[in-house]
Design an enzyme around this catalytic site. Structure first.
Site, short mmCIF file in Angstrom:
data_model
loop_
_atom_site.label_atom_id
_atom_site.label_comp_id
_atom_site.label_asym_id
_atom_site.label_seq_id
_atom_site.Cartn_x
_atom_site.Cartn_y
_atom_site.Cartn_z
N LYS A 53 67.91 -18.17 82.47
CA LYS A 53 67.89 -19.54 83.01
C LYS A 53 68.97 -20.38 82.34
CE LYS A 53 63.06 -19.03 84.24
NZ LYS A 53 61.65 -19.16 83.85
N GLN A 97 57.99 -22.27 79.47
CA GLN A 97 58.00 -20.85 79.86
C GLN A 97 56.61 -20.24 79.68
OE1 GLN A 97 60.67 -19.07 81.23
NE2 GLN A 97 59.13 -17.48 81.54
N ASP A 120 59.47 -26.63 87.31
CA ASP A 120 58.79 -25.45 87.85
C ASP A 120 57.88 -25.78 89.02
OD1 ASP A 120 59.32 -22.92 87.05
OD2 ASP A 120 58.04 -22.96 85.28
#
Ligand code: NAP
Length: 293
Positions: A53, A97, A120
């Site tokens: 990422k 994460q 997200d």
């Protein structure tokens, strides 16, 4: 042979669009978009995902800020970092994460993220916005699948779609997005009886069960579009999905490869959510409406 739904190629194309958008509006905003990535513990796969990422951010001109907390961190430590990112005016997107180490409950931590910085798309408010068809950051993996379908001219409207898996991360938002694109959607899970009858009726089949190779040719209808969300490391090396690609490629009309299908699109949609938040903050016309399901 099934059409290959190439997520790697689409993601490279979308990165160019994002890069150009950022370059064109950098002066108006006075700064590049910023993504904060918070990793807790030492799960090796998470380390690889976060590194990928960060590389993607660098490719398009998004500034990434990584913070890595130890596996022994208390919920309060994680919360402290999230709140710091919430307040930081240079941060447009925040990613926590997953999975978190045992003992940390992801629910309240995800909800502590400013919903407008929710890169997200997993905040309760944003899942609610998706349910109601209101604008907001969308869950990256299903949004990536929708973009992949759209770019290959596959319109879900009027089609029978089956989603295997009902997680909050993938299955549930996937079903909502297909439904809002006017598919007629069924959702299967571990308690579904006679899964094969259901999957064989699907014109669009999305498999997100986390079971390596669980779907073979006998569970797929000829001419179906098959999206394989699963990703697994094979004991002998390499990656595979939830679909037995070698078999299904001979039956389906279109199939996502693993790797190179849904995975790259998930990372790209994280960038899209971040860049969109930056655009909203600075009143920038983005032209990315085709990527917002
Ligand atoms: P998850 O939270 O474990 O959810 C799996 C879902 O599949 C659950 O709803 C489960 O049903 C259902 N399921 C399990 N076994 C089944 C079976 N035999 N028949 C029917 N349904 C079954 O997993 P997830 O987070 O959604 O991820 C799914 C897969 O996608 C994993 O392989 C993950 O690594 C991968 N993934 C890939 C990406 C990417 O970018 N490519 C992103 C996210 C996830 P119950 O609800 O009844 O337990």
């Amino acid at each position: 042979m099934a059409l290959r739904l190439d997520g790697k190629a689409l993601s490279a194309h979308l990165e160019q669009r994002l890069s150009a958008l950022i370059a064109d509006h950098h002066d108006q905003a006075g700064r590049p978009p910023g993504l904060a990535l918070l990793r807790v513990g030492d799960d090796p796969a998470s380390g690889v995902y976060v590194a990928n990422k960060e590389k993607a951010c660098a490719r398009v001109g998004v500034t990434s800020t990584g913070v890595h907390l130890s596996a022994e961190s208390a919920a309060g430590d994680v919360l402290h970092e999230l709140q710091r990112f919430n307040r930081d005016p240079l941060v447009d997107g925040i990613l926590l994460q997953l999975p978190l180490p045992d003992g940390l409950d992801e629910g309240p931590l995800l909800t502590a993220i400013d919903p407008d910085k929710d890169a997200d798309g997993l905040h309760t408010l944003n899942l609610g916005r998706l349910l109601k068809g209101e604008p907001g950051p969308r869950s990256c993996t299903p949004a990536g699948v929708m973009a992949l379908l759209r770019s290959n001219g596959i319109d879900p409207a009027g089609k029978r779609a089956v989603v295997v898996g009902r997680s909050i991360l993938v299955g549930q938002p996937m079903a909502l997005m297909l439904q809002s694109a006017n598919a007629t959607v069924s959702v299967a899970h571990s308690r579904t009886s006679d899964l094969a009858t259901l999957t064989k009726a699907a014109e669009i089949l999305v498999v997100a069960a986390g079971r390596p190779g669980m779907i073979g040719a006998e569970q797929v209808s000829p001419g179906a579009v098959v999206v394989d969300v699963g990703i697994h490391r094979k004991p002998e090396g390499g990656l595979c999905g939830d679909v037995r690609a070698d078999e299904v490629a001979g039956v389906a009309a279109a199939l996502t490869p693993v790797p190179g299908g849904v995975g790259p699109m998930t990372v790209t949609m994280l960038l899209v959510n971040t860049v969109l938040a930056w655009c909203h903050r600075h009143g920038i016309a983005h032209g990315l409406d085709d990527l917002i399901s």
